[in-house]
Each structure stands twice: as structure tokens, then as C-alpha cells.
Scaffold this active site. Structure first.
Site, short mmCIF file in Angstrom:
data_model
loop_
_atom_site.label_atom_id
_atom_site.label_comp_id
_atom_site.label_asym_id
_atom_site.label_seq_id
_atom_site.Cartn_x
_atom_site.Cartn_y
_atom_site.Cartn_z
N SER A 138 14.26 15.58 2.22
CA SER A 138 15.36 14.67 2.54
C SER A 138 14.82 13.39 3.16
CB SER A 138 16.33 15.32 3.51
OG SER A 138 17.37 14.42 3.83
N ARG B 120 0.82 -1.20 0.00
CA ARG B 120 0.00 0.00 0.00
C ARG B 120 0.87 1.26 0.00
NH1 ARG B 120 -2.34 -3.87 -0.86
NH2 ARG B 120 -4.50 -4.41 -0.45
N GLU C 127 1.94 1.72 -3.46
CA GLU C 127 0.80 2.18 -4.26
C GLU C 127 0.60 3.70 -4.08
OE1 GLU C 127 -2.70 -0.41 -4.48
OE2 GLU C 127 -3.91 1.33 -3.94
#
Lengths: 147, 147, 147, 147, 147, 147, 147, 147, 147, 147
Positions: free
Chosen positions: B115, B89, B92
């Protein structure tokens, strides 16, 4: 016949020409900032009104406005591992911290996931004397494995 | 001679046997929760004291404690695109929202990155009547492209 | 120290030696057939009791029973595209019908997905005079994209 | 000269413009819903009549109707592992449950496969008080390995 | 606990030591030559008797004989594109002639496939004055796409 | 300037429009069926006469006829592992039976290969009461490793 | 039970310990230099005598000598694109000059290939005042495409 | 604005139309045969005169001649592993003999490489009663690792 | 029998145990710092004396010292694209600046490369009031394309 | 609507036509040489003035000048591993020396990275009697891992 991807390119170009910001676009259509940006880049479908408002602001045509309303086939990276440094850092975070996040979701919630569908995301610049920070908040519903 | 990866597997096994939590480990060594979890999974080097404390709590030997202190070669995924659903996930989210996050970092801060080195991360369960939520905060210093 | 993957291999071997079936294992622990099979192949964590019952039936030791209880890192294919013909046909169905299923979920439900977490699965042999059939039912909660 | 892929894009666009549904298209040509959807997305060849009916309903030309009749080179995903979340969940199910499905086909039927050729598929929304469900039924002939 | 892959390596080694041929193995178990070879390389399950006969002839133990009987997870190549020249030529034939074979199956039979499950294969050396030939016959049931 | 790939697409389209078969094309140019099909799909160069005959039959122009004569850069699959089910079955056969075929070529002929250059291929539908069969014959010269 | 790959590693190690050269090994078994080197690295099968001679010179055991005689599964690179700079330069030559070599084989010989089976290879250091040169000669039988 | 790749395609087409050979092109510009072929396929930059001569002979325009002079981004294969059989054999040679060539370069010259930059290549057809041969000579400067 | 890779792991472990630095190792054997580090990580062969000195300092055995002397098969990354952030930044520099470096080498020197064989490399920490810097100098001989 | 990639191609072409050098472009806009080159190849955004100056010098239009100002999606290689020899050598250096550079950054600075964002790069030809050298200096801020 304009695809969502062509529409996204048209948006980027129109923003450079008109100077309209994502912030202004989000306000105009009355939706959260990240949602609006993702939608105009082809990752969410817009309502007819939202599409018309955004297209008007960007001085884009009806065919682009129609593309804004189409159901997307999602996925915005050009390769499985992103190459652009700004996006790559997000991938690097998954590489370095992904397994730790998994462990903590399981410890705090049980066997399940953070949803990426019932999900919202925020990006903010936070002033800091040691150098300003970018704070990204991922906020998704916990979904337990449930048979 | 124990590698950091073997040490990470030993940690997972020892947690199952002893019932010690990541929370307890973080408190014992006095470090943030995600940092501690990532470190024990082989993504950060620990000081000698931190390593000894963690190993003792987990009932693991000196060779594992030594491995905790080694400089890591970071990267915790078994394949370029993670397969485990809880970790996937996160990937995704990079696929669907990565380009939008990039646009907003540039709009809010300019040409640069968040960063992933001067960086902290938090994972929290947040109660919600419509179903509890997992909130993950990525907080990194903004670094402008600077020649 | 037995990993979930080693435990899965031990299960396959023990089934060949003892003749115990997945059906019997599911009944013994009182869980659905596919859930039980997936769990013993390392894709779901078992409770202590379930693990003990299954290990006993398969004549496997306590270290394997402990492995049954560990939180899995899910993903059971040896390569991104499965090679075994029985499993490949499932991948082929995603290739040939995936985009059609997507269209129909969107037409019937809106912009969202079928959950693979709040999800159950059944496999059945159905007699048919023209040759028996395998019927696999995927049954997942509809999750709308929801900000 | 219109390819099946260009025809599929034309169908998606025409649906947005005309508002015709997959349901209406399936009824008009007298074929099952998933078959019709897959065919218009380029995964099955249509008869001349079916093609003409569908093209007329979508207000598309003869060249597109011809493309509907061509023998397809099947395969509808843009990369080996699908990126769109709605389709990815199907892939995830193969990753997590594929080996379990294989074991159960072998236990229930013997050494063989569920055919993806002599095969039908259904997608349905099923009302449920705890949230409606998507139920997908894969129904293929059992084919034993047979020399 | 011997895996099918370890058993296949044991077979190759035992053949070198004992000098037993695939021909002799096929005759001993009363099965076609290619089937027997593929089975002993781990691609088909053997009956208990077949396994015992083959193991005895090769002077291999009961654990190997048990492995011969296990249900295989099929797929015998070490990488997606085979590297060994003798096997690569088969892949090259798919590359050069695959689309032509597809066209001709469709022209001669309709929209369907040659089954690789209801399938037999033969390999023969055929004398030829211009240099002997290897003739490989692929013989599979035609399966029409059938809803 | 028409490439061999564009010519192949033109052939597929022209066949659909004119109804000409591969069989008729092969007879017209006096070449074997599979060779002709492969050549028109861009895998073999044709003589000037063959090209002219085929182009005339398909009602295609001189530029396509010229493309038929060009030396091909061979390889007709769109990805390393073919996705179309009719072609994939050939790849599956290499996966499941490739190592067995290799063993038998070595047992019957010695250390060498079946040539894919000095090679012919046939595809035939063979009637069978239990369902017609597709029989594909690969017939290549045996080439021993020879320094 | 020693695999050809383990035998190849044993050869490299034994050469370092004994100081025996490839040159000496080739002379001892009476075979060309490159053939001998390739064979001992696992790419060609040796006769029983050759294997025994090589093993004796390298002070290796009978199990290694047996491995030298096994039929190889050829392919000596650890990844599709070689990483070692000395080997990579060969790959680079295929990248830069491969298509030119193809054009010239076709111009000089017709539609065919240089065999890599009926093939010999030589590596020589050639003195040159501007810096010595490595000259590698690839010498393979021309094989015309022949149906 | 013609790219080097478009120029290479134009060359292949012009050769088919005009019948000019690589041999003639090399003679006309006064450069070695392989160099000329590689250059016109986009792998080496030509001088203004060479470009003009080649373009004239091939009846190509000034824009193509300009492309011949551009600095190339080298690399002429369409995928990491070449698919065309004539080129693949070169890759196969690297797979089978690459490690042996490396060993012999090190034995004959020390720790270094054969340069692919200070490098020449020749392709010749050599008559042979047992079938003509293609002889390819790779001739590169030996470069020792030198700090 | 210790491989160079096992030796490299032994070095990393021994450094952690003994506290010896790369600096001290380089001084002890009298070689540049980066060369020494790369060599002990398995990328360069050492002389017998260098190997003995390094092994002694690190309290490692003769088998490791022998491994230090072996000719390496170079390439120190675990995947084509490095995952560790410290190494990834080098890859990112090639992605972002590679084409620019290429242009400038060609403008300043002509058509050729910077050698990676006749090459030296330095890594230095350079104090800077705005934050210390890492300066890496790549210094390779210019090699013109030369036939 | 010109993309940054199209603009980069236009720059390369215009340089060939006008003869303008990177050196001249850098001087004209008053920026370092490598920065200017990378920017015009699409890897950095230019200010409006810089873009206008560069476009004028190269005789390119306003649409190209606009493209110079767009925020780039960085990454200039056509494949994950670069194929062009001049660029590949940089990748090879990462392969051979990457792990050594990592060790030395950690030894000299601690657990952190050399920034590729707060970063400058120089490319210089350095005369040398044994053959001129290309010296590339990578100079980035040291960033410690800092929670």
C-alpha cells in the site's frame, strides 16, 4: 540467438513449470535476492558460472544462459508510467514523496543525490498484528555535486 | 486565496530567508520528518494547530496556514518522468528494479501490493567509511487482491 | 520572492543591458566558466558571496541574489526533446552516438556509468584552418554497478 | 534481407560468442573507435571492404555485411528519453548543461551551432587516484547562421 | 523586460494597427523578406540598427527593440505537431516526402544533410492560369558526414 | 500478400543489390524523380504499367508490383518528430520558419494555404564554389479559405 | 492588446450576459451560422464591418473588434484528443469511421482528399419521432493528388 | 485464428486482386455503404450470413468470415492524431470547427451531445461545375444530459 | 469575468472558510449529491436559481454565480492519466477491469455502450465490520449501436 | 510457451467458436462473473483447478491453462486513453466525475481512497421502461491515509 528480454520471459515460464523460487535461485548462485531477480529479468549481467547455475536450475538451455551474461540495456517498464498496480504504487510514491525526499537529502547531506548505481535494495515481508507489511529499503551512496 | 502549490513555494522561500529546517518544523508540530516535509510541500492536509505552528515558525500568514489545511490533490512532479537528477534516481530505481520488486512481493506475500496509503517512509544519512549513504525505507501494509 | 527561473531570465536581460560576459562573471566569482553559466541559469546553487558578486556585476537586486543561492530543481529544457537547434545538436549526438558510447564505456571500464554528478564540462572554441571548431569535453567519474 | 537493426543485434551477439572487441574491430578496418562502433550499431554506412572485414572477424554472413553498407536511417534510442542509465546520464547532461553550452557557444563564436555532422567524438578512460574517469570529447565544426 | 515572444506578439498587433507590411519591414532594414519576418517573430537576433528601424516603423518602444536583439532560443511551434492548417501542410510534406527527400540527397550528394543553418528560404506567389501557386525554396549547404 | 511498407523495404534492399538508382527508376517509368521515389517508398499508388516496370528493373516479384499499385495510407515517419538527421533538418525548418512562412502566405495571398495535394516537389544539387547546395522547391497551389 | 483567444472568451461571457445568440450574430453580419460561430471563437478573420457589428451586438469594445479581424493561428482544441464529451464524439467518429471514409473517397473519386479549406459545414437539429437528431454536413471540394 | 485487424488487411488485399468494390459488397449483404465498409475494416460485427456473403465475394476463407462476426474493439487510427492526409482533414475539421459545433448543438438542442452510437454516416460525391465535392453527412440522435 | 475553473477554485476555498458541506449544498439546491458536486466543480451548468442559492450559501459573488450557469467545456483532470491517488484508483479500475466490463455489456445487452450522458452516479460510505467501504454506482442507459 | 495475452486472445476466439458464455465460465469455476471475465482476459491469476475447468470448457490446451495460472502484469488497455467507445465511456466518467467523487470520498470518509485491490465490481442489465440500463457497482474498502 536469445535476447535478454526473451530470456526473462523464459525464466518466468520456467519458474511456473518447475516451481523453483527466486529465493532458491539467489541461494544457488550466491547473490542477494533482489540482485538475482533483477538479473534474471534482464537488468544485470551475470558471470558465466552464475548464468550456468541459474539456467540449470530452471532447466533452460545454453542460449538462455548466454543471454544472462550479456550486458543489459536497462529499463524494465513497458511504458513511461507503469500500469501494473503493484509497480504503479512505487511510481505513486515518487509522485507524492519525491520532492520531499529531495528536500531531505539536501538538508541532511547537501547538494547531491542518492546513487542508483552504487546501490542496493531489499524487499522483506514484516509480520504485523495489524496486517503484515512490505518493507523496501533503498540504500545508495550519497554523491555530492562535485566539479 | 492561496493554493497549496503557492503555499509550498512560500515555504521554500521562507526556509531560505529564516533558516528554519525541515527537522525543526517536524519537531515543532510533533510529526515524522518525511510526513511534515511532504505536507508542507502540499501533499498532505494538516490540522489547524499543525498549520498554525508551521506558519508561525516560517513567519508566514494566515492565508498560507489555511492552505496547509486544505485537502490536497496529490502529485508533486512537474512531468510524468521527473527531470531533476535527485528525484530522477528514484524513477530510475522503479525502471530498473520495479519488475523485480513485483516478483518478490508476489513470492513472499502472494497476489497483492504494498500500500502507498497505509504507508510510511523514512530518509536517513548513514555514515560509511567508503562514503556516507542515503537509506530510504518504504514501509507499506501488504494488501492482497481480495474480492 | 524571485524563483530561480525568473532569476535566470533576469540574468539574460541584464547581460544584454550591461554587456557583462559569462567569462567576466566566472572570473569575478572565481569558478569555472560552464559551472558559473549553469549556476546563473538556475542549475546550481551559489554561495552567498558568489551570488552577491554576480548580482552586483549584473546590477541585479538582493531578491535575485537570494534566488541564486536556492537549491535548484534541475532541468533546463522546455520540452523533453529540445527544439532550439544549438541545443538539439547535443540531443542528436545522444541519439546517434549514445548506444556506441555505452558500448565503449562497458568495454573500457565494465558495467557502469559516467557520473553526471561527479562531473565537469568544458566548452572551447578551437581555431582550425578548415573552419573553427567547438570542442565540448564531458569528464565524469566512472561509477561501477556495485551492490 | 537483413536490416541494419538486425545486423546490429547480430553484432552484439557475435561479440559475446567470439570475444572480439570494438577496439579490434576498429583496428581491423582502420577507422576510429567510436566511428566503428556506431557504424556496426547501424548509425553509419560502411564501405564494401570495411563491411567484409568486420563481418569476417565477427564470423557473420554476407547478408549482414551487405546491411553494414546500407545508408542508415539514423537514431539509436528506443524512446525519446533514453531509459538505460548509462545513456540517460548523457541526456541528463543535455538537460542540466544544454542551455549553458548554448550560451557559451554564442558568446565564444556568435549565433550558430556546433555541427553534429562535421563532427568527431572520442571516449576514453582516464586513470585518476580518486577514481578513474570517463572523458568524452565532442568536437564539431562551428557553423554560423548564414543566410 | 520584454521577452522575444512578447515582442513577436507586439509585432503582430502593431502590424494590424499600423498596416505596415513584412515587405516594408524587410526593405526598411535591408534584409531578405523571410529572414526579416522570422527575426521579428523571434527566430533570429537583429543588430541594434535593424531593431531600432523595425521598432520605429511599427511604433514600438525601446524595450521591444532590445528584445529584437537578444539571442533567440529558437522554435516557433506551440506543439510538436503544428495544428494551424497553413503550417500543418509543411509538416505533412515532411511526413509524405521526407523519406524520399532523404533518399535523393543521399543519391545526389552522398551521406550527409542539407544544412538548416547555412540556409536560406524564399516564399513567392507565382501566377498560374489554373490557380496561382505558392513556391517555397529551401536552399541549404550540403554537409557531408565527415569525421 | 505484401504490404506497401514491406514493398518499400524490398525496394531499398533491391537497390543495394542491383545498383539501380532512383534516377533510372524515374526515367524508366516516365515520372518525375521525387514522385517516383515517394511512390516506391509507399506514398503514392502506381499504375499497373509503372509498377511492372519498376519491379522488373529492381528484379522484384509480382506481389511487390501489386503492392506498388495499392492505395497508400500515407505518412512515412516512424515518430511524430523525425529522428534521422537528414529528415530532422526539414522538421527544424518548419519549427524555425513555419510561422514566418505562414505570415508571408497570408500577406502575399490572403487567408489560405499552400496545398500539399495539388503539389510538386523538386530536389536538386546546385554547385557552389563555397560548397555545393541542396535546393528543395515546394510548389503547391494556393487555396484560399472559401465557404 | 487583446488576443483572439481572449476575444473568444469575452464573446462567451458576453453571450451569457446579453443573451444574444449565435443565430442573431450570424444574421447581423450576414454570414453562415457555423462560419460566424467559428470566427467569433477565433478560427476565421472577420472584415472590419463584420467585427464592428458583432462587437456592438455583444457590447464589447474596439480592442475586441480588432482581435476579431486578426489572422488566426487556427486550432481550437486544448489537447490533441478532445476531452469535452460533445466534441469527443466527433473525434470518436474519426476513430471509428475515418478509415472507411478514406476508402470511399478513394472509390468514388480516386486518390485525393476532401478539402478542409474549400469547405463548408452545417449543423442542424432535425425533428424525429424517435428522438430529434443532430445532422452535421461536411461539404468540401474534392482535391485529387496532382503533380 | 484470424484477428479482425488481419481480416481487414485481407479484405484490402482481396479487393485489389478481385476488383470487387465496397459498393458491390454493400449491395451483396444488403447494408448501407459506410456501415459495410467500416464493418469489413473491423469496426462493426457482422451476422453470420453477412460475413459469409462478403467472404465469398472476396474469395476469402472461413477463418476470415469468422473474424468478421467477432465483437470489435473499435478504433481504426494508428496514432492519436491521424497522419494520412485524407483522414487528417477530418481531424483538422474537429480542430477548427469542433468548438463551434459544440456551441451550436448547445444553442439548438441544449446541454447534450450528438450520439456516435445511435448514428449513421453517409459519403457522397456531388458534381459541381467548380469542381466536384465530397459531402459527408453525420446524423446522430441528440442525447441530452439527463440524470 | 470569472471562468468555471476559477469558480470551482473559489468554491473549494469558500468551503474551507465557511465549513459548508457538499451535502448541504445539494440539499439547498434540491439536486442529487454527485450532480451538485460536479456542477460546482464546473462540469454541469446550473439554473439561475440553483447558482444563486449555492453562491449565497458559500458567500460568493454574482460573477461566480454567473459562472455556475455557463455551459461547461467538460473534463476535470489535469493530465490524461490522473496523478492524485484517490482519482487514480478509478483510472486503475478502467485499466484492470475495462475490457471485462466491455465483454459483459456485450454479453448481457449486445453491441453497444453504457451511456455517460443519460447517466447517474452515486457515492456512498457503507459500514462494514472488516472496514467501511466506498460504493460507487454507475447507472447509464444502454445504447445499442443502431444505424 | 503461451503468454497471458495470447491466452486472452485464444479465449475470445474459443468463445466465438464454442458459443460458451462468460456466465457459464463463471458458474463452472464457481467465481463471480466479473472476476472470471477479468481473469480469463489476463488480469487475475487462476488456481490450477479453475484454469483446468475453464480451459476444458473452452476446448483449449494445457499451455493455455498454464497461462491462466501465471501471475499477471495487470493493465488491459492498448493506450493510456482507451479508444473503444464502450470502454472510453468509463474513462469519460473519470474525466467528468473523478474530481467530484474525490471530494465526496473525502467528505464522507476523510483523507483516503477507495481501494482498487480490496475491491469487487458488478455489471448488471437493469430493465427500465425508458430503455434498459447498465448498472456497474464499484465496491472497495475505504483506506485512510495512515502513517
Amino acid at each position: 540467438m536469445v535476447t535478454k528480454q526473451q530470456a526473462a520471459e523464459a525464466v518466468r515460464h520456467a519458474k511456473a513449470v518447475t516451481g523453483v523460487t527466486w529465493e532458491q535461485l539467489a541461494e544457488a548462485i550466491g547473490r542477494p535476492l533482489v540482485w538475482t531477480t533483477a538479473a534474471l529479468l534482464g537488468q544485470h549481467p551475470m558471470s558465466k558460472d552464475e548464468a550456468a547455475t541459474a539456467a540449470a536450475l530452471l532447466e533452460l538451455g545454453d542460449d538462455v544462459a548466454l543471454a544472462f551474461q550479456l550486458q543489459p540495456t536497462r529499463g524494465g517498464l513497458e511504458s513511461a508510467v507503469p500500469v501494473d498496480p503493484t509497480i504503479y504504487r512505487l511510481y505513486e510514491i515518487v509522485q507524492v514523496y519525491g520532492p520531499a525526499i529531495k528536500e531531505l537529502i539536501h538538508e541532511q547531506c547537501g547538494d547531491g543525490i542518492m546513487s542508483a548505481i552504487n546501490f542496493r535494495l531489499d524487499v522483506k515481508r514484516v509480520p504485523d498484528p495489524a496486517g503484515d507489511r512490505v518493507v523496501i529499503t533503498l540504500d545508495g551512496k550519497y554523491l555530492p555535486y562535485q566539479w
